[in-house]
Scaffold this active site. Sequence first.
Site, PDB file in Angstrom:
ATOM      1  CE1 TYR A  59      -3.076  -3.010   0.378  1.00 29.95           C
ATOM      2  CE2 TYR A  59      -3.263  -2.574   2.723  1.00 29.95           C
ATOM      3  CZ  TYR A  59      -3.591  -3.331   1.622  1.00 29.95           C
ATOM      4  OH  TYR A  59      -4.442  -4.403   1.761  1.00 29.95           O
ATOM      5  CB  SER A 206     -14.057  -5.125   0.141  1.00 29.93           C
ATOM      6  OG  SER A 206     -12.903  -4.502  -0.354  1.00 29.93           O
TER       7      SER A 206
END
Length: 330
Positions: A59, A206
């Site tokens: 990330y 998610s």
Amino acid sequence: MTIQTRTLGTTSALTVSALGLGCMGMSEFYGTTDEQRGIDTIHRALDLGVTFLDTADMYGPFTNEQLVGKAIAGRRDEVQLATKFGNERLPDGTRVGINGSPEYVRAACDASLQRLGVDHIDLYYQHRVDQSVPIEETVGAMAELVQAGKVRHLGLSEASAATIRKAHSTHPITALQTEYSLFTRDLEDEILPTIRELGIGLVPYSPLGRGLLTGAVNSQTLAKDDSRRSPYFPRFQGEALENNLALVQKVTDIAESKGCTPGQLALAWVLAQGEDVAPIPGTKRVKYLEENVAATDVTLTDADLAALDKAVPRGAVAGDRYGDMSSIDA
């Protein structure tokens, strides 16, 4: 507001806050980023009892671990810190590929520890399965990190049932991180029964369908540089998006009858799937963090769960999770 805890894993158990925080979007992918805003969000999370923080070396790349490290400085003892390796990237963002070699496992862990500014990682995941390296070799190297005291617990991400079994026979696996939400339920067929048989916890990422289930995301609200606008996320494209937003409206209608937001209802649904489930909704804003935390106070009855099953039947969502599913272990 008090967040309850849940325990991931049985052979190698880790107690975490029932709701975690995915930190990825603070550094990349979902539009503009602001490091201080991300740090403020993490601080607020810790104050609210959301202590299960999730990051990964890819990330940024690399910058999200640095951000998380800054945020938890002085508060390390409050945190269950999870990070990942395996999606290899260069500093300029170039994607090299998936790497599960033992040498890379060791080097990646040392680099993550340095960026995070900590002496150990509570939960270390293989981010994606390297099909060119036997899982026993990768997990064997991860087990060495446990023996060395650099890592406390091991995890897998997006691994198949067969891979999970092989990995768990090499060293106890504490948690599987994979996508799971009202919009993504394919793991219920084989993977969820497997991890429950083996005593492995589930960490859904998610859980809000990359924001779709909040009711606040559509083609107009996404920033121009938001990766969800790209073909890599088919559920956000054209007719598929229209189909999926119609499903979100059904969730919204049920949420209104419950006196909560659609996002809170969607999170409550994930939380209701078992005491071995600890979702990690991602956000970079305190406002949405607080909304997510309030989902832990939403109680769903059997009738509510049945209504949601009817509103969003399995298979009703249009589009694959990713435009390229080749990195998902099957």
